[in-house]
Design a protein around this motif. Structure first.
Motif, PDB file in Angstrom:
ATOM      1  N   LEU A  88      80.439  43.102  28.397  1.00  0.00           N
ATOM      2  CA  LEU A  88      81.086  41.791  28.325  1.00  0.00           C
ATOM      3  C   LEU A  88      82.386  41.858  27.522  1.00  0.00           C
ATOM      4  O   LEU A  88      83.310  41.075  27.746  1.00  0.00           O
ATOM      5  CB  LEU A  88      80.149  40.760  27.683  1.00  0.00           C
ATOM      6  N   TYR A 125      78.739  32.899  30.140  1.00  0.00           N
ATOM      7  CA  TYR A 125      80.044  33.406  29.680  1.00  0.00           C
ATOM      8  C   TYR A 125      81.173  32.467  30.129  1.00  0.00           C
ATOM      9  O   TYR A 125      82.043  32.104  29.331  1.00  0.00           O
ATOM     10  CB  TYR A 125      80.264  34.812  30.239  1.00  0.00           C
ATOM     11  N   ARG A 136      83.673  30.245  27.840  1.00  0.00           N
ATOM     12  CA  ARG A 136      85.111  30.558  27.918  1.00  0.00           C
ATOM     13  C   ARG A 136      85.924  29.322  28.307  1.00  0.00           C
ATOM     14  O   ARG A 136      87.031  29.106  27.816  1.00  0.00           O
ATOM     15  CB  ARG A 136      85.352  31.677  28.935  1.00  0.00           C
ATOM     16  N   GLY A 174      84.808  33.930  25.867  1.00  0.00           N
ATOM     17  CA  GLY A 174      83.413  33.871  26.306  1.00  0.00           C
ATOM     18  C   GLY A 174      82.480  34.768  25.531  1.00  0.00           C
ATOM     19  O   GLY A 174      81.310  34.447  25.326  1.00  0.00           O
ATOM     20  N   ALA A 175      82.988  35.912  25.075  1.00  0.00           N
ATOM     21  CA  ALA A 175      82.146  36.874  24.348  1.00  0.00           C
ATOM     22  C   ALA A 175      83.004  37.602  23.326  1.00  0.00           C
ATOM     23  O   ALA A 175      84.203  37.808  23.533  1.00  0.00           O
ATOM     24  CB  ALA A 175      81.506  37.870  25.308  1.00  0.00           C
TER      25      ALA A 175
END
Length: 245
Positions: free
Chosen positions: A11, A185, A189, A195-196
């Motif tokens: 990710l 995610y 985001r 998102g990560a």
């Protein structure tokens, strides 16, 4: 939600791709050339307006010069007529005196008109020089605008290349993640723009806040395949050896 740790670490690759895409979008909207173009367009409009104003004044003067020339020609024709009449010898002494007086008046009128015409011609000559100067300024402003637009187009072309490449990377990465993980995610985001992020030295890589002991203890106790999120920003926390757990 569960996902293998290796999948979670991947990710970070997706997040880096998305971060670069966000930078590309930001650069596209904030290119310095865009401000230069706005300024150049404003200057060009002002120069063109100034040129139109000078041209209109010049046109008005042309009409005034033409009118003045017609009036002078009319006065000259009247003077010529009176002179021919005087030279004909067919007028009485009293009429001759009147003609001489009229010729003197016409002469003064013609002199005044010619003086006015000379002044108008000087004004027109000054306006012609002003029009040349303003026209040159319009040409220069157009050149400045064209150069700024060219630089903008080059910068946009570079950004388009980067965007296309990174969108290709993104398209290749997405199939490697479970659908529910991708949905989480993307949702995060969309809300937070990240998102990560890597959990590094007990700090969330997205919001950069350090976690308290209780939170760190909960993270330590969580299975490695458990998908964890930051309590502060909601970003998916990716655990690695750098996490300091």
């Amino acid at each position: 939600m569960k996902a293998e740790s290796v999948v979670q670490r991947r990710l970070l690759e997706l997040a880096e791709v998305d971060a670069e895409l966000s930078r590309v979008d930001h650069k596209r909207r904030t290119l310095p050339e865009l401000a230069e173009i706005d300024a150049a367009e404003k200057t060009l409009r002002e120069r063109k307006d100034a040129l139109v104003s000078v041209q209109m004044q010049h046109s008005d003067l042309d009409r005034e010069v033409a009118r003045q020339e017609r009036e002078i020609e009319s006065v000259r024709a009247r003077a010529d007529k009176d002179r021919k009449l005087m030279e004909s010898g067919s007028v009485a002494a009293k009429q001759l005196t009147e003609l001489e007086h009229e010729l003197a008046t016409i002469g003064r009128r013609q002199s005044a008109l010619e003086d006015d015409l000379l002044e108008l011609m000087e004004q027109r000559e000054a306006l012609e020089l002003d029009a040349q100067r303003t026209g040159a300024e319009v040409d220069k402003a157009e050149q400045v605008l064209a150069e700024a637009a060219s630089r903008r187009d080059e910068a946009l072309a570079d950004l388009d290349t980067t965007q296309a490449r990174r969108e290709g990377d993104r398209a290749a990465l997405l199939p490697q993640f479970p659908e529910d993980l991708v949905k989480l995610y993307e949702r995060v985001r969309a809300q937070k723009n990240i998102g990560a992020a890597l959990l590094q030295s007990r700090r969330c890589g997205a919001c950069r806040l350090e976690m308290d002991r209780n939170t760190v203890a909960e993270i330590k106790a969580a299975p490695v395949n458990e998908v964890l999120t930051c309590d502060n920003c909601g970003a998916i926390l990716v655990r690695t050896a750098e996490s300091g757990l």
